[in-house]
Design a protein around this motif. Structure first.
Motif, PDB file in Angstrom:
ATOM      1  N   GLU A 186     123.060  93.597  11.709  1.00  0.00           N
ATOM      2  CA  GLU A 186     122.907  94.225  10.405  1.00  0.00           C
ATOM      3  C   GLU A 186     121.491  93.975   9.893  1.00  0.00           C
ATOM      4  O   GLU A 186     120.965  92.862   9.982  1.00  0.00           O
ATOM      5  N   ASP A 187     120.858  95.024   9.363  1.00  0.00           N
ATOM      6  CA  ASP A 187     119.523  94.909   8.782  1.00  0.00           C
ATOM      7  C   ASP A 187     119.670  94.460   7.331  1.00  0.00           C
ATOM      8  O   ASP A 187     120.163  95.212   6.489  1.00  0.00           O
ATOM      9  N   LEU A 188     119.239  93.230   7.056  1.00  0.00           N
ATOM     10  CA  LEU A 188     119.397  92.663   5.706  1.00  0.00           C
ATOM     11  C   LEU A 188     118.074  92.547   4.959  1.00  0.00           C
ATOM     12  O   LEU A 188     118.009  91.866   3.924  1.00  0.00           O
ATOM     13  N   ARG A 189     117.039  93.209   5.431  1.00  0.00           N
ATOM     14  CA  ARG A 189     115.740  93.095   4.756  1.00  0.00           C
ATOM     15  C   ARG A 189     115.797  93.632   3.330  1.00  0.00           C
ATOM     16  O   ARG A 189     115.233  93.034   2.411  1.00  0.00           O
ATOM     17  N   VAL A 190     116.468  94.744   3.139  1.00  0.00           N
ATOM     18  CA  VAL A 190     116.614  95.297   1.796  1.00  0.00           C
ATOM     19  C   VAL A 190     117.444  94.360   0.920  1.00  0.00           C
ATOM     20  O   VAL A 190     117.107  94.115  -0.244  1.00  0.00           O
ATOM     21  N   ALA A 191     118.523  93.818   1.470  1.00  0.00           N
ATOM     22  CA  ALA A 191     119.387  92.911   0.702  1.00  0.00           C
ATOM     23  C   ALA A 191     118.623  91.674   0.252  1.00  0.00           C
ATOM     24  O   ALA A 191     118.754  91.229  -0.900  1.00  0.00           O
ATOM     25  N   ASN A 227     112.186 110.776   2.089  1.00  0.00           N
ATOM     26  CA  ASN A 227     113.646 110.716   2.034  1.00  0.00           C
ATOM     27  C   ASN A 227     114.178 109.644   2.981  1.00  0.00           C
ATOM     28  O   ASN A 227     115.183 108.991   2.688  1.00  0.00           O
ATOM     29  N   GLU A 228     113.483 109.465   4.121  1.00  0.00           N
ATOM     30  CA  GLU A 228     113.897 108.416   5.058  1.00  0.00           C
ATOM     31  C   GLU A 228     113.700 107.033   4.429  1.00  0.00           C
ATOM     32  O   GLU A 228     114.549 106.148   4.571  1.00  0.00           O
ATOM     33  N   VAL A 229     112.579 106.852   3.745  1.00  0.00           N
ATOM     34  CA  VAL A 229     112.335 105.584   3.050  1.00  0.00           C
ATOM     35  C   VAL A 229     113.443 105.329   2.034  1.00  0.00           C
ATOM     36  O   VAL A 229     114.004 104.221   1.957  1.00  0.00           O
ATOM     37  N   THR A 230     113.770 106.349   1.258  1.00  0.00           N
ATOM     38  CA  THR A 230     114.816 106.220   0.240  1.00  0.00           C
ATOM     39  C   THR A 230     116.175 105.967   0.875  1.00  0.00           C
ATOM     40  O   THR A 230     116.977 105.159   0.373  1.00  0.00           O
ATOM     41  N   GLU A 231     116.449 106.648   1.985  1.00  0.00           N
ATOM     42  CA  GLU A 231     117.739 106.485   2.663  1.00  0.00           C
ATOM     43  C   GLU A 231     117.920 105.064   3.187  1.00  0.00           C
ATOM     44  O   GLU A 231     119.025 104.511   3.121  1.00  0.00           O
ATOM     45  N   ASN A 279     121.253 100.739   3.609  1.00  0.00           N
ATOM     46  CA  ASN A 279     121.324  99.366   4.101  1.00  0.00           C
ATOM     47  C   ASN A 279     122.217  98.523   3.190  1.00  0.00           C
ATOM     48  O   ASN A 279     122.475  98.884   2.038  1.00  0.00           O
ATOM     49  N   LEU A 280     122.666  97.401   3.710  1.00  0.00           N
ATOM     50  CA  LEU A 280     123.505  96.509   2.913  1.00  0.00           C
ATOM     51  C   LEU A 280     122.728  95.928   1.739  1.00  0.00           C
ATOM     52  O   LEU A 280     121.527  95.623   1.852  1.00  0.00           O
ATOM     53  N   TRP A 281     123.412  95.765   0.614  1.00  0.00           N
ATOM     54  CA  TRP A 281     122.877  95.086  -0.562  1.00  0.00           C
ATOM     55  C   TRP A 281     123.615  93.749  -0.692  1.00  0.00           C
ATOM     56  O   TRP A 281     124.654  93.543  -0.043  1.00  0.00           O
TER      57      TRP A 281
END
Length: 291
Positions: free
Chosen positions: A120-125, A176-180, A185-187
């Protein structure tokens, strides 16, 4: 996971666009012609919007060249990019079940016996958790998940590697890809669970806090063992200014005239990686609010 519709602000889109143009001009010696012909037509509006501020026309060459302020802004961007690699990239692949962080050569598409993704990509979280914590304490910061998503695409060579990079910055598809990435991604709140043995609930905030603690230690070990070999599939930032003295010597007049101070413009990641200075809520000075 709930549907999310966080929107990328136009001001931030412009900021990321100008930083990348400065990167092309300064680091890759891109010659941006005055006439802005061919693919350069796609960045004409932003070039005109920040003329005299970030770049001017150099009479001798007939090309655009960064201003001193543009160079200084670029130094801040590079410092943020290094912080992304140190503080966030370790969370690009996390096995939540086993508490393991993916190696660079991991099979990112791997699934478990039930067909569920392992990594899981958790960088955004992680970014959102730190951003919220700073806001709760009344701190203002430029750290945001859209910039983290942008830097992930940049580091993964998914922008700027072809002749049509100007169109990437112009196209709605790219942004849009950046926004998506941010919205899919998981929060932090998605990470909560109920322990089947004790029936006790672990909040998403508690889970991401523990993951960040583990990630700091893992990142430190990897940096200590780093042999400085560049990964051919991954783009590393150029060297950034590593001391206040370097910034003062080179850009004192510009930093003082804009009232920014010096700290946001230099960043040497190695002392933080090996010296134990990082904490769960650490937000590097490079994310200070600038124009």
């Amino acid at each position: 996971m709930p549907e999310r519709n966080l929107e990328l602000p136009d001001q931030l889109r412009d900021k990321l666009t100008t930083r990348f143009i400065l990167y092309k001009m300064i680091e890759e010696k891109e010659e941006v012609p005055t006439l802005l012909s061919n693919n350069y037509q796609y960045i004409e509006d932003i070039i005109n919007a920040y003329y005299d501020d970030y770049w001017v026309i150099q009479e001798s060459s007939g090309n655009y060249t960064p201003t001193r302020k543009g160079e200084l802004i670029y130094q801040n961007f590079i410092a943020q990019w290094w912080d992304f690699l140190l503080s966030y990239d370790i969370f690009a692949g996390v096995d939540l079940l086993n508490g393991v962080f993916a190696e660079e050569d991991a099979n990112w598409e791997a699934v478990d016996e039930k067909g569920r993704p392992i990594w899981e990509d958790l960088r955004v979280a992680v970014c959102i958790y730190k951003q919220r914590s700073a806001q709760a304490e009344g701190q203002k910061t430029d750290l945001n998940p859209f910039t983290i998503a942008f830097m992930s695409l940049l580091s993964e060579r998914r922008i700027g590697q072809e002749n049509g990079w100007q169109f990437d910055l112009y196209s709605e598809e790219f942004w849009n890809e950046v926004t998506e990435i941010v919205n899919t991604n998981l929060w932090p709140e998605d990470l909560g669970y109920i322990d089947p043995d004790s029936s006790e609930e672990a909040s998403g905030e508690d889970v991401i806090h523990e993951i960040i603690e583990q990630g700091i230690e893992e990142a430190r070990q990897r940096w200590e063992e780093d042999d400085d070999d560049e990964d051919g599939d991954y783009l590393l930032p150029p060297s950034s200014m590593s001391s206040r003295e370097q910034v003062v010597e080179e850009y004192e007049e510009e930093a003082v005239s804009h009232g920014w101070g010096y700290d946001p413009f230099y960043y040497d990641p190695y002392p933080f990686a090996v010296g134990g200075a990082l904490t769960v809520l650490t937000i590097a000075a490079v994310w200070a609010i600038l124009d």
